[in-house]
Scaffold this motif. Structure first.
Motif, PDB file in Angstrom:
ATOM      1  N   GLY A 115       0.817  -1.209   0.000  1.00  0.00           N
ATOM      2  CA  GLY A 115       0.000   0.000   0.000  1.00  0.00           C
ATOM      3  C   GLY A 115       0.850   1.258   0.000  1.00  0.00           C
ATOM      4  O   GLY A 115       0.630   2.168  -0.800  1.00  0.00           O
ATOM      5  N   ALA A 116       1.869   1.297   0.891  1.00  0.00           N
ATOM      6  CA  ALA A 116       2.724   2.484   0.983  1.00  0.00           C
ATOM      7  C   ALA A 116       3.477   2.701  -0.330  1.00  0.00           C
ATOM      8  O   ALA A 116       3.602   3.840  -0.808  1.00  0.00           O
ATOM      9  CB  ALA A 116       3.702   2.341   2.140  1.00  0.00           C
TER      10      ALA A 116
ATOM     11  N   LEU B   2       2.568   1.661  -3.412  1.00  0.00           N
ATOM     12  CA  LEU B   2       1.619   2.093  -4.441  1.00  0.00           C
ATOM     13  C   LEU B   2       1.252   3.562  -4.255  1.00  0.00           C
ATOM     14  O   LEU B   2       1.194   4.331  -5.218  1.00  0.00           O
ATOM     15  CB  LEU B   2       0.352   1.232  -4.377  1.00  0.00           C
ATOM     16  N   VAL B   3       1.004   3.954  -2.989  1.00  0.00           N
ATOM     17  CA  VAL B   3       0.635   5.349  -2.717  1.00  0.00           C
ATOM     18  C   VAL B   3       1.786   6.283  -3.100  1.00  0.00           C
ATOM     19  O   VAL B   3       1.573   7.320  -3.740  1.00  0.00           O
ATOM     20  CB  VAL B   3       0.235   5.531  -1.234  1.00  0.00           C
TER      21      VAL B   3
ATOM     22  N   GLY C  75       1.821   6.555  -6.755  1.00  0.00           N
ATOM     23  CA  GLY C  75       0.636   7.309  -7.157  1.00  0.00           C
ATOM     24  C   GLY C  75       0.815   8.801  -6.943  1.00  0.00           C
ATOM     25  O   GLY C  75       0.504   9.603  -7.822  1.00  0.00           O
ATOM     26  N   VAL C  76       1.365   9.166  -5.767  1.00  0.00           N
ATOM     27  CA  VAL C  76       1.575  10.580  -5.458  1.00  0.00           C
ATOM     28  C   VAL C  76       2.566  11.185  -6.456  1.00  0.00           C
ATOM     29  O   VAL C  76       2.375  12.312  -6.943  1.00  0.00           O
ATOM     30  CB  VAL C  76       2.087  10.742  -4.000  1.00  0.00           C
TER      31      VAL C  76
ATOM     32  N   LEU D 163       3.057  10.223  -9.591  1.00  0.00           N
ATOM     33  CA  LEU D 163       2.386  10.404 -10.884  1.00  0.00           C
ATOM     34  C   LEU D 163       1.394  11.563 -10.846  1.00  0.00           C
ATOM     35  O   LEU D 163       1.320  12.360 -11.787  1.00  0.00           O
ATOM     36  CB  LEU D 163       1.650   9.119 -11.272  1.00  0.00           C
ATOM     37  N   VAL D 164       0.619  11.658  -9.744  1.00  0.00           N
ATOM     38  CA  VAL D 164      -0.368  12.731  -9.648  1.00  0.00           C
ATOM     39  C   VAL D 164       0.300  14.094  -9.705  1.00  0.00           C
ATOM     40  O   VAL D 164      -0.180  15.014 -10.358  1.00  0.00           O
ATOM     41  CB  VAL D 164      -1.212  12.583  -8.348  1.00  0.00           C
ATOM     42  N   SER D 165       1.479  14.198  -9.036  1.00  0.00           N
ATOM     43  CA  SER D 165       2.094  15.527  -8.992  1.00  0.00           C
ATOM     44  C   SER D 165       2.933  15.823 -10.226  1.00  0.00           C
ATOM     45  O   SER D 165       3.091  16.973 -10.602  1.00  0.00           O
ATOM     46  CB  SER D 165       2.945  15.652  -7.729  1.00  0.00           C
TER      47      SER D 165
END
Lengths: 122, 162
Positions: free
Chosen positions: A107-108, A110-111, A114-115, A117-119
């Motif tokens: 989870g950590a 992936l997050v 994800g963070v 890619l989002v930024s």
């Protein structure tokens, strides 16, 4: 200047999270959110050695982020902090003695990705 | 009209005075409060700071000056709510649970950009949002608290003391 600010965001931010987590565990579980109970909580946290170092460290990290955001945009500021998800999970395991099962590691990670890619993907 | 206002005041006073009934919030509610105050706080603060202008200084004066801006003040108040909810959540559950779960705020910030500010969300961002969602859905399936419980006045964990 930018890299100094990144260091001032990441290092005190990580220290703050670990100290606050440790301090709050020692404080005991907070369940009451009435205004008076919150004031009582703040008064007791002022005497908590971990939290009274953790919160100022958080403030340093926060003001560094404010300063960085006033000269660059979010896509420069956030990627460096994405890595801290995995770092802080490792610190939680070794310093706070939390039990990190595979779902937490996955989870950590992936997050963190994800963070990133989002930024970056503006 | 006057009656309804009076009843609202009575209700608010009753809420503030009623000390016998603790205002208990579930973990889920605290996480919601934390994420909402984080997203709205960062949003109002960054709007306010854009109005204030450049802010890199080792002297405290420019930071104090920034507090004249109402958006900055609102942002700071929201971030105080964020701090209190973060600390309360950390008192109950693991740090390695809190961090991934509260990263939902990145998803909300991106979605707010798409639907409120009509910025286009790129493919990379959608993939990132998906990864965060997947990561959070894995972490919420773990036991929230595995960290040791401490005695109030010593460094000894309950487990070691028993």
């Amino acid at each position: 200047m930018k890299w100094l600010l990144i260091a001032l965001i990441v290092i005190p931010g990580t220290i703050a999270d670990v100290l606050n987590a440790k301090g709050m565990k020692r404080n005991g579980e907070v369940y009451d959110f009435r205004p008076r109970a919150i004031f009582r909580l703040i008064a007791s946290l002022a005497r908590n050695p971990y939290v009274s170092v953790g919160v100022p460290a958080m403030a340093v990290s926060f003001f560094a982020l404010m300063a960085l955001l006033s000269i660059t945009n979010l896509s420069f500021a956030v990627p460096a902090t994405a890595f801290s998800y995995v770092l802080e999970t490792a610190l939680a395991k070794y310093i706070l003695k939390e039990h990190i099962e595979w779902r937490r590691w996955a989870g950590a990670s992936l997050v963190g990705c994800g963070v990133l890619l989002v930024s970056l993907g503006v | 009209m006057l009656g309804s206002r009076r009843s609202t005041v009575t209700l608010a006073a009753g809420f503030l005075k009623n000390q016998s009934q603790p205002l208990r919030l579930k973990n889920r509610t605290v996480i919601g409060l934390l994420v909402a105050s984080n997203v709205l706080g960062n949003f109002t603060l960054s709007r306010g700071l854009h109005e204030v202008g450049r802010l890199v200084s080792f002297s405290p004066w420019p930071y104090i000056h920034a507090f004249v801006n109402p958006l900055v003040v609102l942002g700071v108040l929201l971030l105080i709510v964020w701090l209190i909810s973060q600390l309360s959540l950390l008192s109950r559950v693991d740090l390695s649970y809190v961090l991934p779960v509260t990263s939902v705020s990145y998803v909300l910030t991106a979605l707010m950009g798409e639907f409120l500010l009509h910025e286009r969300v790129s493919t990379e961002r959608w993939i990132g949002i998906g990864l965060i969602g997947l990561g959070v859905s894995l972490v919420v399936r773990t036991v929230p608290r595995t960290a040791l419980r401490y005695h109030k006045c010593s460094d000894l964990p309950y487990e070691a003391a028993q």
